[in-house]
Design an enzyme around this catalytic site. Structure first.
Site, PDB file in Angstrom:
ATOM      1  N   LYS A   1     -50.292   1.962  12.019  1.00 32.36           N
ATOM      2  CA  LYS A   1     -48.635   1.616  11.955  1.00 32.36           C
ATOM      3  C   LYS A   1     -47.801   2.337  13.121  1.00 32.36           C
ATOM      4  CE  LYS A   1     -47.541   3.196   7.810  1.00 32.36           C
ATOM      5  NZ  LYS A   1     -46.622   3.692   6.313  1.00 32.36           N
TER       6      LYS A   1
ATOM      7  N   LYS B   1     -47.662   5.392  13.574  1.00 33.13           N
ATOM      8  CA  LYS B   1     -46.920   6.610  12.856  1.00 33.13           C
ATOM      9  C   LYS B   1     -47.793   7.990  12.824  1.00 33.13           C
ATOM     10  CE  LYS B   1     -43.401   5.870   9.585  1.00 33.13           C
ATOM     11  NZ  LYS B   1     -42.844   5.942   8.143  1.00 33.13           N
TER      12      LYS B   1
END
Ligand code: C2G
Length: 130
Positions: free
Chosen positions: A44, A46
Site C-alpha cells: 500500500k 504505507k
C-alpha cells in the site's frame, strides 16, 4: 448472527478508528477487523509505526471488536466475506465506491470519516513540535 467486517492499518490508534469500529459494530452482532500486515502495508506504500502484531493486539482489546485477522492482499475480501459468512462490509467514505464489487456478496456501507484526526496528522503535528 449478523457479521460485519472492516479493513485497515489502524496505526497509532485514535478516536477516528474507534468511531468507525463502534459504528461498524452497531450494524450487526459480530465485528471482524482485517488489519493490514506489514508486508501488505509495503504494497500500500504505507509504513506503520506499530508492527502488525501489535496493531492486532490493540484491536483485539477494543470492546467493539470480536475477531481480528490479517489483511495480506487487495484481493482477499471476497474470500473473507464468504469464508467468514459476513453480512456487512464497512469502510470509511474515503473509500466510497472502491469496494462496490462486494455488493454481490454482502451489504456495502461507507461511513463518514471522523473529521480532524488521522495517523498522518498525528505524525505531522508531532514533527512540528520538534
Ligand atoms: N477512519 C475514519 N476516520 C478517520 C481516520 C480513519 O473513519 N479520521 C477510518 C478509515 O476510513 C478506515 C479505517 O478508519 O475505514 C482505518 O483507517 P486506516 O488505518 O487509514 O486504513 P487504510 O489505510 O485506509 O486501509 O483494504 C482497505 C485498506 O486496508 C484500508
Amino acid at each position: 448472527m449478523k457479521k460485519v467486517i472492516t479493513y485497515g492499518t489502524f496505526d497509532l490508534f485514535h478516536v477516528g478508528h474507534l468511531n468507525i469500529l463502534k459504528r461498524a459494530k452497531e450494524l450487526g452482532d459480530y465485528l471482524i477487523v482485517a488489519v493490514s500486515s506489514d508486508a501488505f502495508n509495503a504494497i500500500k506504500g504505507k509504513k506503520a509505526y506499530h508492527k502488525d502484531v501489535d496493531r492486532k493486539a490493540i484491536l483485539e482489546a477494543i470492546r467493539y471488536v470480536d475477531e481480528v485477522i490479517f489483511e495480506e492482499s487487495w484481493d482477499q475480501k471476497i474470500k473473507d466475506v464468504q469464508e467468514h459468512d459476513v453480512d456487512v462490509f464497512v469502510m470509511g467514505d474515503d473509500w466510497k465506491g472502491q469496494f462496490d464489487f462486494l455488493k454481490d456478496y454482502c451489504e456495502v456501507v461507507y461511513l463518514p470519516r471522523t473529521e480532524g484526526i488521522s495517523t498522518t496528522k498525528i505524525k505531522d503535528d508531532l514533527k512540528d513540535k520538534m
